[in-house]
Design an enzyme around this catalytic site. Structure first.
Site, mmCIF file in Angstrom:
data_model
loop_
_atom_site.group_PDB
_atom_site.id
_atom_site.type_symbol
_atom_site.label_atom_id
_atom_site.label_comp_id
_atom_site.label_asym_id
_atom_site.label_seq_id
_atom_site.Cartn_x
_atom_site.Cartn_y
_atom_site.Cartn_z
ATOM 1 C CG ASP B 426 -2.469 1.061 1.489
ATOM 2 O OD1 ASP B 426 -1.868 1.503 0.070
ATOM 3 O OD2 ASP B 426 -1.971 1.677 2.404
ATOM 4 C CG ASP B 864 -2.056 2.444 7.155
ATOM 5 O OD1 ASP B 864 -2.146 2.204 5.493
ATOM 6 O OD2 ASP B 864 -1.489 3.647 7.561
ATOM 7 C CG ASP B 868 -3.926 -1.294 2.711
ATOM 8 O OD1 ASP B 868 -4.211 -1.610 2.067
ATOM 9 O OD2 ASP B 868 -3.536 -0.525 3.792
#
Lengths: 336, 1195
Positions: B426, B864, B868
């Site tokens: 990410d 985080d 995700d």
């Protein structure tokens, strides 16, 4: 005092720190060519002498082996040895001559050897009752002794297949007309005599069944003194085995001829087993067996050969240690 | 209250939020029907009607077991494993006469093993239970009647309770918003835990209850809510509020979900409607997928292989046994009469030899069960738990600022960390800290700002290394800039030329003034004045906007007040005097992703109309007036520089507008704004387009999307290790590309394949409204772009150039369709770096699955946010970043770390170690059990396959548990081939895991072979040396007991020394366990032998009396030991010397003391860097290469 405590505390803390951070002091040996060659040489230099010494010990042992199972059956019965051995009316005595080819120093061990005899068969091994051997008839749960547990509703002591199939050939030795004294005491392990076979346990109802297996026992003698039985009850590991019969306390000279009078009672004919009588001295390594010595010499010499081969290869193919181009993956995937 | 009210107005002015008032239409007619039956008696949860309904309480349970279900359930779990089930069967059979050994000795290890695993389960569940307790005992203010609110535990909440939630608190259950501290009863909610979106959501209470904004107003409040039944849909809600006789509709707009957090609002009142497992977030939670590592999967296969071996051996044994048993009776005569074949049980009945053989087969299955390591699974579990403890304890992965260590949440993926082939990352919050810093600007063709970015820092660091003499240009001022920590968040600008009012002395002071003024005015931020200190902070839609306002403030243009129609600043005039100015704000032309710019139109104090505009360079330069292009060349140059340094750039420009033009514009604009139709946006755009032209360039800003510390270094290391890194972000393409540059995933000179669906033709099609045609066209264009990309890939492979692939979300939708995804993946794999932008959480998960299933390689996802979660769960390993708030990602991750940079250590050090440890451990496990099991089998050949074991029962059962297990565990927990320092120094070492060289079938088979070889040598040496002859001086011959003990001694020595030989890392722990294992065997032998013969049976005094005094016993042990190890030793000596593996090379380097010779190390390392590698090292290489080439060209 407090200082020392603190000091100790700190070292413990750092040890703990090193432990958790996986950086404990460690010895990280690398197999450098130097080490490899040294180790090979070292092993060669250790094992060849050790092998030679072992071989010497083995060679120093004098062993006379006499197979008597066929010879002791009279010619007439050789076609059907089984009926010979099972027929109680035929006398089983037999004489053998053993020639001593080399001086034998006392004590000389007398063994009988059986071949193709599966004392290590699971059914056989399990068929005994250690508790009964120790405590006698007081101990009732002898189901493990099946199928030689009871006879006529009475317990058999000692019960089980092993005891029932007790070896019962007997030997006497005559040298120059004089009987050689055979010590038949202390042939069993002391621990067995003292702790596994009861001092107050006497054979009872033994070999009274319809089918008689092997030897009989004197009901007057307690089991702990029935050393033949004790020796027999230590089941052998392999289908060829020797068991100690006794010791001759006199030296035998080369070319002595020993007459062995034996009672050929034991049935090995049914299953094609051999019976042998063995007289042997012993060395510090025990009886005659070249295997250890040969193996040591072979291991030692192959180490030496490996050391030489490795040295030659090492000298011939030099390349920097860190040359990654030899790695399998450098050759395939990463090159593209 | 007054302040709050004013603020609310401002928000409504700026956002013009379409806070839809719910209305009765559509679904609301369903209320009361099936699926919409829930009735909530607000403020009266104890009433009779409510108690009839019996809704669940608010206790949330995450434990797997309860006290009652623990035993049956966990036992069932245990015996689901094939190996454990097999051992269970064995244990049951051990009570029958079939058993070759005593039942107790067989059951005990199983009990130990199962007990240990269950203990671990219990502990884990206990932890979950404690966590539950913590959550359920959190407190919230609940209405106790009479307008009194008191703290109550979450778990005591009931449906219908009124709660008061205060700022920054989590909602304890699903609530209906009744009122808030704001006049209009709005509140802001952070839903990061639910959907990962960081922006605040606006909720608004029904008008009818919005006045209830004091504790006391709930004294007599009564209402009935009817709504849908609990379901998992987060974005829909249908209900109605019955207040008095009036019905008020309820929609998701009034629903506050458990798991989200109240922000920017002092307090709210709400009524609990869904509790406990009825809440949407719990309904949504799925069982996290249970993940197993590849190594373990392969291990299962080996276990099955061993099962097969076991069955084959058993069959062979039982056939021979059948034959021999049949021969026990020949024509009615007993052959082996001593076995009494005439009076036998079924197990040995010669007349029914076939049955006996089949039963013997079962016995053999039990006897050879030592081929299958019973303790393998439990040992591996213990080892993995200990490994995770080491990971958790690692201080190099401990983030001091947030007090967060790394946390391995599941321990069964440790070794998978050593095999990661692709990292899917990410961006926001993972690579970057999600904070923007104003770092540079270019005004009137002059570049200001000495700040250096992480990238530049990294490149500069490279310069210092011995390999890098050739690069000179980057970072001239590296030395001057001593890490001055930015005192203000979002501002990291250092340049004395324009700071502290010095800009007045610069050549283009007027331009600078306009530039800074523009920064202070052209935005939608709101100032917040701290009443105590007087300091101003800003609330902005995005962090980069905040960075601009802060920068303007720091440079002297302080924006301090916004009203509906005006913006007020303190600013400097050209004479350097601080003045207060107010601008009349006329219009805001908002930012949109298609416009890529925003403008404000205002009237200044002189009455002039100004349009201030900032936007992306791609749209701005074409809008410049002919006379406004004074600094274009310079500015463009600077922008390129900034972009390469990974900065986010915006171009600033302005124009003055005539009165007439404005009037005309405003008319059209207002008209467009009031249109209520689908093309409202477009109409606004069109109008705005007309006025945003003929701009005069002022300059450009560069904002750093601040990378987390050490990200470029980490990516560089990972890239050197041969790990592919893909960035999957929800961000815009430009941002993503910027970050790509910042992380050195992209570099100048890298060919970019951009797959983008936002082409004009496609847009036109979409406007036409034909959905199928649009889809077809989109797909065609994606396909075409993919094939073009492949062409490029082929050609650049020849020139050994790196290619980067950049895909946007829409194209991704089509690229992930079944018929396209293969070729898409092919393209993606060929590219050095892949960046997917604008991707939804689901797409992230899909991409992950695509990579995982199609390439079969190990994927690691790191992120985080809650967006995700899908990706983390889908990937082989999910790593959550626990640095910031929002625990959703962490909760669904397998391993949580605080910072991206720890990934380097996690993979290269711990991953490598764990992989190595586990794979060597498993190989060794099989080795030692095969070595042991085969001696048993060989013995059967000499025992007519009757099933008699050569060893004592307890020797058998303690083999795995006692004498050989500790060294393996030490291997699994402590072994290191290479120290952590060298792991990091030679990242290529990691390839051993990716290529799985340590756990290849060849290697496994080699170990199996080694096991058989050892068993052969041990067995035949023993039976040859301990034949019928006397084995000691006293003339005693060996028997079953002596041979068993001797052979067992040899096995213990051989397997332990084999371990010592195959590892290269000895701490005192290894010494203790390996040599301790051997000593333990002797101690056991003596202690067990000293026990009563009833207990010790065949082992009674066997060592003291028989073995120890015999020279041949010791000599044989030594001989067997050396003979068994010699083949392995010779093999490894030659292999290490002539065909070393990479870790062995590093060991060479270390032992030669060359590990500190940088040039030599570089040589070893260098070979790993491919042209397709990313990271700054590769970037540096590419740069120096191209500059060299350029140099040659010039000559």
């Amino acid at each position: 005092m407090a200082d020392m405590n603190r000091e100790r505390h700190r070292t413990r803390e750092t040890a703990f720190y090193l432990f958790t951070q996986q950086s404990l002091p460690a010895c990280k040996p690398v197999l450098t060519p130097g080490w490899v060659i040294t180790i090979f040489l070292f092993m060669g230099l250790i094992f060849i002498p050790v092998g030679l010494i072992t071989l010497r010990a083995s060679h120093s042992v004098v062993e006379i082996v006499d197979r008597y199972d066929t010879e002791c059956v009279p010619e007439a019965f050789r076609i059907d040895k089984i009926s010979y051995i099972q027929d109680d009316s035929i006398p089983k005595n037999c004489s053998r001559f053993m020639k001593v080819h080399k001086y034998m120093k006392a004590p000389i061990y007398i063994y009988y050897q059986l071949d193709n005899y599966y004392q290590n068969h699971r059914r056989y091994v399990k068929s005994r009752s250690d508790k009964q051997l120790l405590h006698g008839q007081k101990y009732h749960d002898t189901s493990s002794c099946q199928p030689v547990e009871l006879n006529n509703g009475q317990p058999i002591v000692p019960c089980g297949l092993i005891a029932w199939s007790l070896f019962n050939d007997s030997f006497t030795f005559i040298r120059e007309r004089a009987e050689l004294k055979v010590n038949r005491k202390n042939i069993a392990w002391k621990s067995d005599r003292d702790h596994k076979f009861g001092k107050n346990v006497h054979p009872f109802n033994f070999q009274n069944g319809t089918l008689i297996g092997g030897g009989k026992l004197n009901p007057k003698v307690p089991l702990s003194d029935q050393e033949d039985l004790i020796v027999w009850m230590r089941t052998s590991a392999l289908p060829s085995f020797r068991k100690l019969y006794g010791r001759i306390k006199e030296d035998l000279d080369a070319d002595d001829v020993i007459v062995v009078n034996l009672m050929n009672n034991y049935n090995t004919y049914s299953f094609g087993g051999k019976k042998k009588l063995v007289l042997s001295t012993s060395s510090w390594l025990g009886g005659k067996n070249d295997f250890l010595g040969h193996a040591c010499v072979i291991i030692g010499s192959s180490s030496l050969i490996l050391a030489i081969v490795f040295t030659l290869l090492h000298l011939k193919y030099r390349r920097p240690y860190g040359d990654t181009s030899y790695l399998p993956w450098s050759r395939k995937s990463l090159s593209g | 209250m007054a302040g709050a009210r004013r603020r609310k107005q401002q928000f409504s002015r700026i956002h013009a939020f379409s806070c839809g008032k719910a209305s009765f239409k559509g679904d609301h007619s369903l209320i009361g029907g099936p699926g919409f039956s829930r009735v909530i008696y607000c403020n009266d949860p104890e009433c009779f009607e409510a108690s009839l309904r019996n809704y669940c309480d608010n206790y949330v349970r995450s434990t797997k077991y309860t006290l009652a279900t623990f035993f049956p359930k966990s036992l069932f779990e245990q015996f689901k494993r094939a190996a454990n089930f097999y051992f269970l069967i064995c244990a049951i059979l051990a009570f029958t006469p079939l058993s070759p050994y005593s039942a107790v000795s067989n059951v005990l290890p199983l009990v130990v093993v199962i007990g240990a695993t269950m203990g671990k389960e219990a502990i884990e569940d206990w932890r979950r239970y404690k966590q539950d307790i913590e959550v359920n005992n959190r407190e919230v203010k609940m209405h106790q009647g009479d307008g009194v609110f008191e703290h109550t535990k979450w778990m005591d909440l009931k449906v219908g309770d009124i709660v008061k939630v205060e700022k920054d608190e989590f909602f304890p259950a699903d609530l209906i918003l009744l009122s808030s501290s704001y006049e209009e009863a709005i509140c802001y909610v952070e839903t990061m835990n639910l959907d990962g979106e960081t922006n605040l959501k606006l909720k608004q209470a029904p008008d009818a209850t919005s006045s209830l904004n004091e504790d006391s107003s709930f004294q007599n409040f009564k209402a009935i809510i009817r709504c849908e039944d609990p379901n998992a849909n987060l974005y829909s809600f249908v209900g109605s509020l019955e207040l008095g006789n009036e019905q008020h509709p309820l929609s998701p707009q009034q629903l506050l979900l458990r798991g989200s957090k109240l922000r920017n609002t002092d307090y709210i009142y709400g009524v609990v409607i869904f509790t406990g497992r009825d809440t949407k977030v719990v309904q949504n939670s799925t069982e996290p997928p249970s993940k197993r590592s590849k190594v373990e999967k392969r291990m299962d296969k080996i276990v099955y292989f061993l099962f097969a071996v076991l069955v084959v051996l058993s069959i062979i044994g039982s056939i021979f046994f059948g034959i021999e048993t049949r021969e026990d009776l020949e024509n009615g005569r007993m052959t082996r009469w001593y076995l009494r074949p005439d009076d036998t049980t079924i197990y040995y009945n010669p007349k029914r030899a076939a049955v006996a053989a089949i039963l013997q087969f079962l016995t053999a299955l039990m006897l050879y069960s030592y081929l299958i390591p019973i303790s393998l699974y439990v040992s591996i579990e213990i080892v993995k738990v200990l490994q995770s403890i080491f990971i958790n304890q690692d201080l190099h992965m401990y983030y001091e600022e947030a007090d967060k260590p790394a946390r391995a949440r599941t321990s069964n993926l440790n070794e998978e960390l050593g095999q990661v082939d692709t990292i899917l990352s990410d961006k926001t919050g993972t690579l970057t800290c999600n904070s923007m810093e104003f770092i540079k600007c270019s005004i009137a063709g002059t570049s200001y700002g000495h700040g250096i970015t992480e990238v530049e820092r990294a490149l500069a660091w490279r310069k210092g290394s011995p390999m890098a003499q050739e690069v000179a240009e980057v970072g001239d001022q590296v030395k001057e800039i001593k890490e001055e920590k930015p005192s203000v968040k979002g501002f990291n600008f250092v340049d004395e030329r324009i700071m502290n009012g010095n800009w007045l002395n610069e050549p283009h002071a007027d331009v600078i003034q306009k530039f800074l003024r523009l920064l202070a005015i052209c935005h939608t931020a709101i100032p917040e004045v701290d009443e105590e200190t007087g300091r101003i902070s800003y609330e902005a839609e995005s962090p980069d906007e905040a960075a601009f306002v802060v920068a303007a403030k720091e440079l002297g243009f302080e924006f301090y007040e916004r009203t509906q129609t005006s913006i007020s600043l303190y600013e400097f005039d050209l004479s350097g005097k601080k003045v207060e100015r107010s601008y009349n704000l006329l219009n805001i032309l908002e930012f949109s992703s298609s416009r890529k710019r925003m403008s404000v139109i205002l009237r200044n104090e002189e009455g002039k109309l100004l349009l201030l505009c900032k936007g992306a360079d791609s749209v701005m330069f074409e809008r410049l007036a002919k006379n406004g292009q004074e600094f274009v060349e310079k500015t463009k140059e600077h922008i390129e520089e900034y972009a390469d340094a990974g900065l986010r750039t915006l171009v600033l420009a302005y124009r003055e507008i005539d009165e007439e033009e404005y009037v005309e514009f405003n008319e059209k604009f207002t008209e467009a704004k009031n249109v209520v139709s689908a093309d409202r946006e477009e109409m606004i755009e069109e109008v705005a387009e007309k006025i945003e032209r003929d701009l005069i360039l002022l300059g450009a800003t560069a904002v750093e999307d601040k990378l987390q510390n050490g990200v470029p270094e980490c990516i560089d290391k990972l890239a050197q290790a041969g790990i592919k890194i893909w960035v999957l972000t929800g961000d815009k393409m430009e941002t993503a590309i910027n970050i790509g540059f910042a992380c050195s995933l992209l570099r100048q000179g890298m060919k970019q394949v951009v797959i983008n669906s936002e082409t004009p033709e496609n847009k036109a099609l979409e406007k036409a409204g034909d959905k199928t045609a649009t889809a077809v066209a989109y797909k065609a264009s994606v396909l075409q772009q993919i094939s073009e990309g492949k062409q490029l890939l082929i050609s650049s492979n020849e020139n050994s150039e790196a290619v980067a692939l950049i895909v946007d979300g829409k194209s991704l939708t089509y690229a992930l369709e079944d018929d396209v995804k293969d070729s898409f993946l092919e393209l993606a794999i060929g590219c050095a770096s892949v960046i997917c932008c604008r991707s939804s959480p689901k797409q992230k998960a899909l991409v992950t699955r695509l990579v995982k299933t199609k390439t079969g390689s190990t994927t690691l996802a790191i992120g985080d946010g809650a967006n995700d979660v899908g990706m983390l769960q889908e990937a082989d390993i999910g790593v959550g970043i626990s640095g910031v708030e929002g625990m959703q990602a962490v909760m669904s991750s397998d391993i949580a770390i605080a910072q991206f940079r720890y990934l380097e250590r996690l993979l290269l050090v711990h991953g490598h170690w764990c992989y190595r440890r586990i794979s060597s451990m498993i190989c060794y496990f099989f080795y030692k059990n095969i070595a042991f099991g085969f001696t048993l089998f060989f013995y059967e050949i000499y025992a007519s396959f009757s099933g008699q074991a050569v060893y004592n029962d307890w020797f058998l059962s303690l083999y795995n548990v006692f004498f050989t297990s500790l060294p393996v565990i030490a291997l699994g927990v402590f072994d290191q081939d290479v120290s952590s320092r060298l792991c990091l120094k030679f990242p290529l070492l990691y390839q051993e895991g990716i290529q799985n060289v340590l756990f290849s079938w060849l290697r496994i088979l080699a170990w199996v072979f080694n096991g058989v070889l050892s068993a052969t040598i041990i067995f035949f040496f023993c039976i040859q040396a301990m034949k019928y002859q006397a084995f000691r001086k006293g003339g005693e011959v060996s028997d079953l007991e002596v041979l068993g003990a001797t052979m067992y001694t040899c096995v213990v020595w051989v397997v332990n020394c084999q371990m010592a030989l195959s590892i290269t890392y000895f701490t005192y722990i290894q010494h203790l366990f390996i040599w301790g294992g051997i000593i333990l065997w002797y101690i056991f032998l003596m202690a067990y032998g000293a026990m009563d013969p009833d207990i010790s049976t065949t082992a009674y005094e066997v060592f003291i009396e028989a073995c120890a005094p015999a020279g041949s016993y010791w000599l044989l042990t030594l001989l067997v030991l050396i003979a068994s190890l010699l083949p392995y030793f010779a093999y490894s000596a030659i292999q290490i010397r002539f065909f070393p593996m990479y870790h062995q090379m590093i060991q060479w380097i270390r032992s030669d003391g060359q590990s500190d010779d940088p040039e030599y190390c570089n040589m070893v390392r260098q070979r790993s860097i491919r042209h397709t590698t990313v990271g700054y090292t590769a970037r540096f290489e590419a740069k120096s290469k191209s500059s060299k080439e350029r140099g040659e060209d010039n000559r």
